[in-house]
Design a protein around this motif. Structure first.
Motif, PDB file in Angstrom:
ATOM      1  N   GLU A  72       3.069  -8.016 -13.010  1.00 27.02           N
ATOM      2  CA  GLU A  72       3.739  -6.752 -13.993  1.00 27.02           C
ATOM      3  C   GLU A  72       4.294  -7.785 -15.722  1.00 27.02           C
ATOM      4  OE1 GLU A  72       5.951  -2.595 -13.825  1.00 27.02           O
ATOM      5  OE2 GLU A  72       6.456  -3.737 -12.940  1.00 27.02           O
ATOM      6  N   VAL A  73       4.426  -7.352 -16.554  1.00 34.73           N
ATOM      7  CA  VAL A  73       5.442  -7.465 -17.941  1.00 34.73           C
ATOM      8  C   VAL A  73       5.641  -6.382 -18.260  1.00 34.73           C
ATOM      9  CG1 VAL A  73       5.157  -9.282 -19.476  1.00 34.73           C
ATOM     10  CG2 VAL A  73       3.572  -9.700 -17.701  1.00 34.73           C
ATOM     11  N   ASP A  98       6.452 -19.421 -19.358  1.00 33.16           N
ATOM     12  CA  ASP A  98       6.946 -18.546 -20.230  1.00 33.16           C
ATOM     13  C   ASP A  98       5.674 -18.859 -21.309  1.00 33.16           C
ATOM     14  OD1 ASP A  98       9.500 -18.680 -19.204  1.00 33.16           O
ATOM     15  OD2 ASP A  98       9.862 -20.194 -20.085  1.00 33.16           O
ATOM     16  N   ILE A  99       4.906 -20.108 -21.867  1.00 31.51           N
ATOM     17  CA  ILE A  99       3.695 -20.023 -22.849  1.00 31.51           C
ATOM     18  C   ILE A  99       3.289 -19.017 -22.269  1.00 31.51           C
ATOM     19  CG2 ILE A  99       2.314 -21.434 -23.566  1.00 31.51           C
ATOM     20  CD1 ILE A  99       4.258 -23.470 -23.150  1.00 31.51           C
ATOM     21  N   PRO A 100       2.050 -19.211 -21.812  1.00 37.46           N
ATOM     22  CA  PRO A 100       1.246 -17.760 -21.210  1.00 37.46           C
ATOM     23  C   PRO A 100       1.928 -16.329 -21.097  1.00 37.46           C
ATOM     24  CG  PRO A 100       0.983 -18.747 -19.008  1.00 37.46           C
ATOM     25  CD  PRO A 100       1.825 -19.818 -20.119  1.00 37.46           C
ATOM     26  N   VAL A 101       2.928 -16.063 -21.378  1.00 39.36           N
ATOM     27  CA  VAL A 101       4.095 -14.860 -21.767  1.00 39.36           C
ATOM     28  C   VAL A 101       3.867 -14.178 -23.036  1.00 39.36           C
ATOM     29  CG1 VAL A 101       5.401 -13.214 -21.073  1.00 39.36           C
ATOM     30  CG2 VAL A 101       4.476 -14.437 -18.893  1.00 39.36           C
ATOM     31  N   LEU A 102       3.866 -15.558 -23.877  1.00 42.04           N
ATOM     32  CA  LEU A 102       4.704 -15.904 -24.994  1.00 42.04           C
ATOM     33  C   LEU A 102       2.850 -15.052 -25.827  1.00 42.04           C
ATOM     34  CD1 LEU A 102       7.044 -18.029 -25.404  1.00 42.04           C
ATOM     35  CD2 LEU A 102       7.079 -15.189 -25.736  1.00 42.04           C
ATOM     36  N   GLN A 103       2.055 -15.815 -25.445  1.00 42.18           N
ATOM     37  CA  GLN A 103       1.009 -16.379 -25.801  1.00 42.18           C
ATOM     38  C   GLN A 103       0.171 -14.327 -25.611  1.00 42.18           C
ATOM     39  OE1 GLN A 103      -1.110 -19.518 -24.197  1.00 42.18           O
ATOM     40  NE2 GLN A 103      -0.862 -20.511 -26.029  1.00 42.18           N
ATOM     41  N   LYS A 104       0.881 -13.871 -24.839  1.00 45.65           N
ATOM     42  CA  LYS A 104      -0.090 -12.799 -24.101  1.00 45.65           C
ATOM     43  C   LYS A 104       0.217 -11.817 -25.294  1.00 45.65           C
ATOM     44  CE  LYS A 104       0.003  -9.526 -20.586  1.00 45.65           C
ATOM     45  NZ  LYS A 104      -1.436  -8.628 -20.149  1.00 45.65           N
ATOM     46  N   LEU A 105       1.595 -11.992 -24.907  1.00 42.01           N
ATOM     47  CA  LEU A 105       2.172 -10.322 -25.475  1.00 42.01           C
ATOM     48  C   LEU A 105       2.377 -11.108 -27.686  1.00 42.01           C
ATOM     49  CD1 LEU A 105       5.739 -10.600 -23.707  1.00 42.01           C
ATOM     50  CD2 LEU A 105       4.097  -9.025 -24.159  1.00 42.01           C
ATOM     51  N   PHE A 106       2.300 -11.705 -28.036  1.00 43.01           N
ATOM     52  CA  PHE A 106       2.456 -11.938 -29.461  1.00 43.01           C
ATOM     53  C   PHE A 106       0.721 -12.886 -30.151  1.00 43.01           C
ATOM     54  CE2 PHE A 106       5.974 -12.576 -28.404  1.00 43.01           C
ATOM     55  CZ  PHE A 106       7.046 -11.887 -29.254  1.00 43.01           C
ATOM     56  N   ASN A 107      -0.738 -12.316 -29.180  1.00 45.02           N
ATOM     57  CA  ASN A 107      -2.107 -13.213 -30.120  1.00 45.02           C
ATOM     58  C   ASN A 107      -2.349 -11.345 -30.593  1.00 45.02           C
ATOM     59  OD1 ASN A 107      -4.237 -14.716 -29.753  1.00 45.02           O
ATOM     60  ND2 ASN A 107      -4.954 -13.766 -28.434  1.00 45.02           N
ATOM     61  N   ARG A 108      -2.234 -12.183 -31.869  1.00 48.59           N
ATOM     62  CA  ARG A 108      -3.430 -10.810 -32.821  1.00 48.59           C
ATOM     63  C   ARG A 108      -2.432 -10.294 -33.356  1.00 48.59           C
ATOM     64  NH1 ARG A 108      -8.709 -11.798 -33.067  1.00 48.59           N
ATOM     65  NH2 ARG A 108      -9.736 -12.732 -31.377  1.00 48.59           N
ATOM     66  N   ASN A 241       0.291 -15.516  -7.236  1.00 51.27           N
ATOM     67  CA  ASN A 241       0.490 -14.138  -6.945  1.00 51.27           C
ATOM     68  C   ASN A 241       1.585 -13.481  -6.487  1.00 51.27           C
ATOM     69  OD1 ASN A 241      -0.532 -11.730  -8.201  1.00 51.27           O
ATOM     70  ND2 ASN A 241      -1.597 -10.546  -5.929  1.00 51.27           N
ATOM     71  N   ARG A 242       2.507 -15.041  -6.448  1.00 46.74           N
ATOM     72  CA  ARG A 242       3.724 -15.385  -6.374  1.00 46.74           C
ATOM     73  C   ARG A 242       4.903 -14.538  -7.278  1.00 46.74           C
ATOM     74  NH1 ARG A 242       2.014 -19.698  -3.406  1.00 46.74           N
ATOM     75  NH2 ARG A 242       2.432 -20.698  -5.175  1.00 46.74           N
ATOM     76  N   ILE A 243       4.315 -14.185  -8.540  1.00 41.98           N
ATOM     77  CA  ILE A 243       5.726 -13.543  -9.554  1.00 41.98           C
ATOM     78  C   ILE A 243       5.485 -12.436  -9.998  1.00 41.98           C
ATOM     79  CG2 ILE A 243       6.795 -13.801 -11.611  1.00 41.98           C
ATOM     80  CD1 ILE A 243       5.902 -17.455 -11.361  1.00 41.98           C
ATOM     81  N   GLY A 244       6.137 -11.846  -9.503  1.00 39.76           N
ATOM     82  CA  GLY A 244       6.160 -10.224  -8.801  1.00 39.76           C
ATOM     83  C   GLY A 244       6.036  -9.518 -10.416  1.00 39.76           C
ATOM     84  N   ARG A 245       7.052  -9.938 -11.392  1.00 42.74           N
ATOM     85  CA  ARG A 245       7.641  -8.887 -12.742  1.00 42.74           C
ATOM     86  C   ARG A 245       8.394 -10.184 -13.924  1.00 42.74           C
ATOM     87  NH1 ARG A 245      12.076  -5.170 -12.735  1.00 42.74           N
ATOM     88  NH2 ARG A 245      11.544  -3.747 -14.323  1.00 42.74           N
ATOM     89  N   ILE A 246       8.184  -9.982 -14.834  1.00 43.56           N
ATOM     90  CA  ILE A 246       8.456 -10.920 -15.878  1.00 43.56           C
ATOM     91  C   ILE A 246       8.854  -9.736 -16.944  1.00 43.56           C
ATOM     92  CG2 ILE A 246       8.546 -12.070 -17.691  1.00 43.56           C
ATOM     93  CD1 ILE A 246       5.916 -12.966 -15.518  1.00 43.56           C
ATOM     94  N   VAL A 247      10.197  -9.490 -17.065  1.00 42.06           N
ATOM     95  CA  VAL A 247      11.271  -8.501 -18.382  1.00 42.06           C
ATOM     96  C   VAL A 247      11.327  -9.505 -19.795  1.00 42.06           C
ATOM     97  CG1 VAL A 247      12.340  -6.982 -18.083  1.00 42.06           C
ATOM     98  CG2 VAL A 247      11.332  -7.048 -15.923  1.00 42.06           C
ATOM     99  N   VAL A 248      10.859  -8.760 -20.119  1.00 41.80           N
ATOM    100  CA  VAL A 248      10.947  -9.505 -22.136  1.00 41.80           C
ATOM    101  C   VAL A 248      11.367  -8.100 -22.566  1.00 41.80           C
ATOM    102  CG1 VAL A 248       9.494 -10.824 -23.659  1.00 41.80           C
ATOM    103  CG2 VAL A 248       8.712 -10.874 -21.184  1.00 41.80           C
ATOM    104  N   ASP A 249      12.460  -9.356 -23.843  1.00 46.42           N
ATOM    105  CA  ASP A 249      13.141  -8.107 -24.403  1.00 46.42           C
ATOM    106  C   ASP A 249      12.902  -8.700 -26.592  1.00 46.42           C
ATOM    107  OD1 ASP A 249      15.302  -6.106 -25.693  1.00 46.42           O
ATOM    108  OD2 ASP A 249      16.413  -8.365 -26.301  1.00 46.42           O
ATOM    109  N   VAL A 250      12.242  -8.714 -26.961  1.00 45.43           N
ATOM    110  CA  VAL A 250      11.997  -8.928 -28.054  1.00 45.43           C
ATOM    111  C   VAL A 250      13.347  -8.327 -29.187  1.00 45.43           C
ATOM    112  CG1 VAL A 250      10.679  -9.372 -29.902  1.00 45.43           C
ATOM    113  CG2 VAL A 250       9.952  -9.424 -27.263  1.00 45.43           C
ATOM    114  N   GLN A 251      13.489  -9.506 -30.551  1.00 46.84           N
ATOM    115  CA  GLN A 251      13.995  -8.710 -30.972  1.00 46.84           C
ATOM    116  C   GLN A 251      13.873  -9.211 -32.729  1.00 46.84           C
ATOM    117  OE1 GLN A 251      18.493  -8.520 -31.431  1.00 46.84           O
ATOM    118  NE2 GLN A 251      18.356  -8.323 -29.004  1.00 46.84           N
ATOM    119  N   THR A 252      13.468  -8.255 -33.880  1.00 44.97           N
ATOM    120  CA  THR A 252      13.151  -8.932 -34.909  1.00 44.97           C
ATOM    121  C   THR A 252      14.016  -9.105 -35.950  1.00 44.97           C
ATOM    122  OG1 THR A 252      10.872  -8.691 -34.372  1.00 44.97           O
ATOM    123  CG2 THR A 252      10.672  -9.045 -36.415  1.00 44.97           C
TER     124      THR A 252
END
Length: 295
Positions: A72-73, A98-108, A241-252
């Motif tokens: 879960e992201v 971190d890299i696929p998470v950033l790409q998933k969040l910011f792609n397009r 499936n060993r990473i259950g949760r990723i929490v991200v905060d973004v400030q612009t």
């Protein structure tokens, strides 16, 4: 369970490899055209096609992230889509995930993310060629002892950064800088005697070089803080499936005018301002992680 986890990792590896091969083949063909026909309209068209290919590649990777894992992201502060412009994205570095998470969040959502890569990564099969074709800056890391023996080495990464940033001025781009320079580890944290609870000491030099080289071209700072409440793992842990949760905060945020277009290497006052600003961002980031880790 161990067999199932191994099977998941093998399946993900095969699919990721196929996805990369399928997308890198046309990417290299377009990059070859771009290298041969150095005409403004052709360069612009090629850049647009290259970015579309990368966006498609990331779309497929993100689909696998969503459907081959139960991770879960959770993200707060995600900006509205801004596909044009020039952005500096700074982030703490916990894992290769971190890299696929950033790409998933910011792609397009933002222009294509471009990372500063260690020079050895150019030899990664398939992807190394793709990163080269996309003008990713490849950086060499020199020890203090090496630089003391050969002071000219200190300027090589700066020259590579400036060369890459010159190319980025004519296209929409998001330049990603992991200011810590390496992934967080408790032993590194202890050896550094880091003043931050959850972070390694940031290095202001990389951020300064981008701001110095691109000056007025950079529009916005995107400050990303990423945490793994159940513990960080690597890509094999993600698909096992060993990473259950990723929490991200973004400030612009706007980039302070006084930090643009300086001379970090030769201007002591500018260097002090830049270091103070980066450390202030890291103090805020440390407090943000405290908040994100609360149950």
């Amino acid at each position: 369970m161990k067999l199932l986890s191994s099977l998941r990792v093998v399946t993900a590896t095969i699919l990721l490899s196929l996805n990369s091969i399928i997308h890198v083949t046309p990417l290299l063909l377009v990059a070859l055209i771009k290298a041969i026909i150095r005409v403004g309209p052709v360069l612009t068209l090629c850049d647009r096609v290259l970015m579309a290919i990368v966006a498609s590649w990331i779309d497929v990777n993100s689909w696998m992230f969503d459907h081959l894992t139960n991770t879960e992201v959770v993200v707060t502060g995600l900006p509205d889509p801004m596909p044009e412009g020039h952005f500096l994205l700074i982030c703490n570095h916990q894992s290769w995930v971190d890299i696929p998470v950033l790409q998933k969040l910011f792609n397009r959502r933002l222009p294509m993310l471009r990372f500063f890569l260690k020079s050895q990564l150019i030899w990664v099969p398939v992807l190394g060629l793709a990163w080269w074709a996309l003008d990713f800056p490849f950086m060499k890391r020199y020890s203090r002892q090496q630089i003391e023996k050969r002071p000219d080495l200190a300027g090589r990464d700066a020259a590579a950064t400036r060369k890459a940033c010159e190319k980025f001025r004519r296209i929409p781009v998001s330049i990603v800088n992991f200011a810590e320079g390496t992934r967080f580890r408790t032993d590194k944290h202890a050896n550094q005697q880091s003043p931050f609870r959850h972070l390694l000491k940031p290095r202001a030099g990389g951020t300064a070089l981008v701001l110095d080289a691109m000056a007025e071209s950079l529009d916005t700072l995107v400050d990303v803080t990423i945490t793994y409440p159940e513990g960080a793992g690597e890509l094999n842990d993600l698909f096992a499936n060993r990473i259950g949760r990723i929490v991200v905060d973004v400030q612009t945020l706007p980039i302070p005018a006084e930090l643009r277009g300086g001379d970090y290497q030769n201007d002591e006052a500018h260097r002090a301002r830049m270091q103070a600003w980066v450390n202030e961002r890291w103090q805020i980031k440390d407090k943000t992680i405290d908040r994100l880790l609360k149950p």
